[in-house]
Design an enzyme around this catalytic site. Structure first.
Site, PDB file in Angstrom:
ATOM      1  CG  HIS A  20      -1.907  -1.027   1.400  1.00 12.62           C
ATOM      2  ND1 HIS A  20      -2.063  -1.769   2.547  1.00 12.62           N
ATOM      3  CD2 HIS A  20      -2.846  -1.478   0.528  1.00 12.62           C
ATOM      4  CE1 HIS A  20      -3.068  -2.632   2.386  1.00 12.62           C
ATOM      5  NE2 HIS A  20      -3.550  -2.481   1.158  1.00 12.62           N
ATOM      6  CE  LYS A  44     -14.040  -6.976   4.191  1.00 14.13           C
ATOM      7  NZ  LYS A  44     -12.878  -6.380   3.484  1.00 14.13           N
ATOM      8  NE  ARG A  93      -2.409  -7.880  -4.226  1.00 14.20           N
ATOM      9  CZ  ARG A  93      -3.225  -8.173  -3.223  1.00 14.20           C
ATOM     10  NH1 ARG A  93      -2.773  -8.143  -1.996  1.00 14.20           N
ATOM     11  NH2 ARG A  93      -4.465  -8.522  -3.443  1.00 14.20           N
ATOM     12  CB  SER A 131      -4.347  -6.539   4.703  1.00 14.31           C
ATOM     13  OG  SER A 131      -3.940  -5.295   4.205  1.00 14.31           O
TER      14      SER A 131
HETATM   15  O1  PNS Z   1      -8.839  -3.123   0.203  1.00 11.46           O
HETATM   16  P1  PNS Z   1     -10.142  -3.706  -0.265  1.00 11.46           P
HETATM   17  O2  PNS Z   1     -10.878  -4.306   0.904  1.00 11.46           O
HETATM   18  O3  PNS Z   1      -9.955  -4.651  -1.414  1.00 11.46           O
HETATM   19  O4  PNS Z   1     -11.040  -2.472  -0.824  1.00 11.46           O
HETATM   20  C1  PNS Z   1     -12.318  -2.673  -1.350  1.00 11.46           C
HETATM   21  C2  PNS Z   1     -13.054  -1.334  -1.552  1.00 11.46           C
HETATM   22  C3  PNS Z   1     -13.070  -0.542  -0.259  1.00 11.46           C
HETATM   23  C4  PNS Z   1     -12.350  -0.527  -2.605  1.00 11.46           C
HETATM   24  C5  PNS Z   1     -14.498  -1.665  -2.037  1.00 11.46           C
HETATM   25  O5  PNS Z   1     -15.055  -2.631  -1.192  1.00 11.46           O
HETATM   26  C6  PNS Z   1     -15.420  -0.447  -2.061  1.00 11.46           C
HETATM   27  O6  PNS Z   1     -15.246   0.450  -2.858  1.00 11.46           O
HETATM   28  N1  PNS Z   1     -16.417  -0.412  -1.129  1.00 11.46           N
HETATM   29  C7  PNS Z   1     -17.336   0.685  -0.993  1.00 11.46           C
HETATM   30  C8  PNS Z   1     -18.766   0.311  -1.413  1.00 11.46           C
HETATM   31  C9  PNS Z   1     -18.909   0.379  -2.922  1.00 11.46           C
HETATM   32  O7  PNS Z   1     -18.788   1.409  -3.552  1.00 11.46           O
HETATM   33  N2  PNS Z   1     -19.184  -0.811  -3.517  1.00 11.46           N
HETATM   34  C10 PNS Z   1     -19.310  -0.964  -4.943  1.00 11.46           C
HETATM   35  C11 PNS Z   1     -17.933  -1.156  -5.588  1.00 11.46           C
HETATM   36  S1  PNS Z   1     -18.073  -1.441  -7.315  1.00 11.46           S
END
Ligand code: PNS
Length: 164
Positions: A20, A44, A93, A131
């Protein structure tokens, strides 16, 4: 400033890894401002609280004026709109990341056509870090030194000590 190029880098950051950190540093070179946006997800059960995650990011990037730390809930595109962001930054990645990331990028484009998702690759020495694996390896006694910022490693140790 009004015409600054702003990017949002969203994620869980539970915890922040050197992968990150690498993406944030790359993003800060590409954009005038990069907002690291931590998802507040009550669904979560995180290892690090939102407060702890904000504190870690603040300590790592506090002196970098191009990096802003924030939290968000709800739809990412609504947050991006509120922040007048031009781009959403995501790290890629491996090929295994691609399918999920492409789905998210295209759904976000459907919801908000004028925000672009920009994928960046971390330095190869971080390409296998996540993570989830950091938490698993540390919990089972493995070494995570060099894979996360030193203060994350120290916090992981504190949490382990508090549990025994
Ligand atoms: O680090 P992560 O957990 O892979 O991040 C995921 C994240 C936070 C980018 C994704 O879950 C997100 O954008 N959540 C917010 C809700 C949302 O907009 N959902 C639709 C995504 S297309």
């Amino acid at each position: 400033m009004a015409h600054d190029r702003v990017a949002v880098y969203p994620g869980s950051f539970d915890p922040l890894t050197n992968g990150h950190v690498d993406i944030i540093e790359r993003g800060a070179k590409l954009f005038d401002r990069i907002i690291v946006a931590i998802l507040v997800n009550a669904g979560k059960a995180p290892l690090f609280s939102i407060k702890e995650r904000v504190k870690i990011l603040d300590e790592v990037f506090g002196r970098n004026t191009k990096v802003e730390i924030d939290t968000f809930d709800g739809l990412l595109v609504d947050y991006a709109r509120k922040k007048r962001a031009h781009a959403i930054v995501r790290g890629l990645r491996a090929v295994s990341d691609f399918e999920y990331e492409m789905q998210m990028a295209l759904m976000n484009r459907h919801l908000m056509p004028d925000v672009e998702t920009v994928f960046m690759m971390p330095a190869e020495q971080y390409s296998y870090i996540s993570s989830r694996l950091i938490k698993e390896v540390f919990a089972l006694g493995g070494r995570v030194h060099g894979l996360v910022p030193d203060m994350v490693e120290a916090r992981l140790r504190d949490k382990q000590a508090a549990r025994v």
